[in-house]
Design a protein around this motif. Structure first.
Motif, PDB file in Angstrom:
ATOM      1  N   GLU A   9       0.802  -1.216   0.000  1.00 37.68           N
ATOM      2  CA  GLU A   9       0.000   0.000   0.000  1.00 37.68           C
ATOM      3  C   GLU A   9       0.835   1.266   0.000  1.00 37.68           C
ATOM      4  O   GLU A   9       0.418   2.272  -0.575  1.00 37.68           O
ATOM      5  N   SER A  10       2.001   1.230   0.613  1.00 41.46           N
ATOM      6  CA  SER A  10       2.813   2.446   0.635  1.00 41.46           C
ATOM      7  C   SER A  10       3.329   2.784  -0.761  1.00 41.46           C
ATOM      8  O   SER A  10       3.569   3.953  -1.065  1.00 41.46           O
ATOM      9  N   ALA A 105      -2.569   4.372   8.023  1.00 39.71           N
ATOM     10  CA  ALA A 105      -1.396   5.220   7.781  1.00 39.71           C
ATOM     11  C   ALA A 105      -1.256   5.570   6.307  1.00 39.71           C
ATOM     12  O   ALA A 105      -0.542   6.510   5.963  1.00 39.71           O
ATOM     13  N   ASN A 106      -1.970   4.839   5.444  1.00 39.58           N
ATOM     14  CA  ASN A 106      -1.842   5.026   3.998  1.00 39.58           C
ATOM     15  C   ASN A 106      -3.090   5.618   3.349  1.00 39.58           C
ATOM     16  O   ASN A 106      -3.249   5.521   2.130  1.00 39.58           O
ATOM     17  N   TYR A 107      -3.992   6.194   4.145  1.00 40.11           N
ATOM     18  CA  TYR A 107      -5.134   6.887   3.550  1.00 40.11           C
ATOM     19  C   TYR A 107      -5.503   8.128   4.347  1.00 40.11           C
ATOM     20  O   TYR A 107      -5.106   8.287   5.495  1.00 40.11           O
ATOM     21  N   ASP A 108      -6.261   8.998   3.690  1.00 43.43           N
ATOM     22  CA  ASP A 108      -6.642  10.290   4.259  1.00 43.43           C
ATOM     23  C   ASP A 108      -7.716  10.104   5.339  1.00 43.43           C
ATOM     24  O   ASP A 108      -8.829   9.689   5.024  1.00 43.43           O
ATOM     25  N   PRO A 109      -7.403  10.423   6.598  1.00 43.59           N
ATOM     26  CA  PRO A 109      -8.415  10.267   7.650  1.00 43.59           C
ATOM     27  C   PRO A 109      -9.610  11.203   7.454  1.00 43.59           C
ATOM     28  O   PRO A 109     -10.727  10.857   7.848  1.00 43.59           O
ATOM     29  N   ALA A 110      -9.410  12.357   6.836  1.00 48.22           N
ATOM     30  CA  ALA A 110     -10.532  13.291   6.616  1.00 48.22           C
ATOM     31  C   ALA A 110     -11.535  12.701   5.617  1.00 48.22           C
ATOM     32  O   ALA A 110     -12.747  12.780   5.833  1.00 48.22           O
ATOM     33  N   HIS A 111     -11.051  12.103   4.539  1.00 48.26           N
ATOM     34  CA  HIS A 111     -11.962  11.490   3.576  1.00 48.26           C
ATOM     35  C   HIS A 111     -12.628  10.260   4.182  1.00 48.26           C
ATOM     36  O   HIS A 111     -13.819  10.008   3.963  1.00 48.26           O
TER      37      HIS A 111
END
Length: 135
Positions: A9-10, A105-111
């Motif tokens: 994912e990174s 850790a590999n995606y936007d927490p806001a979205h």
């Protein structure tokens, strides 16, 4: 995406992964009970995602939106459309998050939070997503 890339994912969320302009189209069908005020809040929260940052930079190139008003009758009851633009597949993948990306850790927490929020206002089949690379 190769099978090896899918496992890392990174790699597939890196800003330089598959550079090039990409459009992410999202169409919503709201529940009948969704009020005009709630629809406005959804619009504002979606547009606020353009301010999200990763590694000290904004990674969403732009977000545009509007309500359906085509006279063709082909809208399939979808009511509100958004177009988010990204400068790479990596940025788009970071934005999309689950189910593609499972490590927070590999995606936007806001979205991620926006998706949780908006779900309560959408019909059971109330979202359509379509992505394409601009050539």
């Amino acid at each position: 995406m190769t099978p090896a890339e899918a496992l890392n994912e990174s790699v597939i969320t890196a800003p330089d992964y598959r550079p090039g302009l990409l459009r992410h189209i999202v169409l919503f069908q709201y529940l009948e009970a969704t009020t005009p005020e709630q629809r406005q809040e959804i619009k504002e929260r979606f547009h606020a995602l353009a301010e999200s940052e990763r590694q000290g930079r904004r990674y969403v190139a732009s977000i545009e939106s509007g309500v359906q008003h085509s006279p063709e009758g082909k809208h399939r009851d979808l009511e509100h459309g958004f177009i988010a633009s990204f400068e790479s597949e990596g940025d788009r993948n970071y934005y999309v998050g689950e189910p593609l990306i499972t490590n927070p850790a590999n995606y936007d927490p806001a979205h991620h939070e926006f998706k949780r929020f908006v779900g309560q206002y959408l019909s059971p089949t109330g979202v359509l997503v379509f992505d394409f690379s601009v050539r």
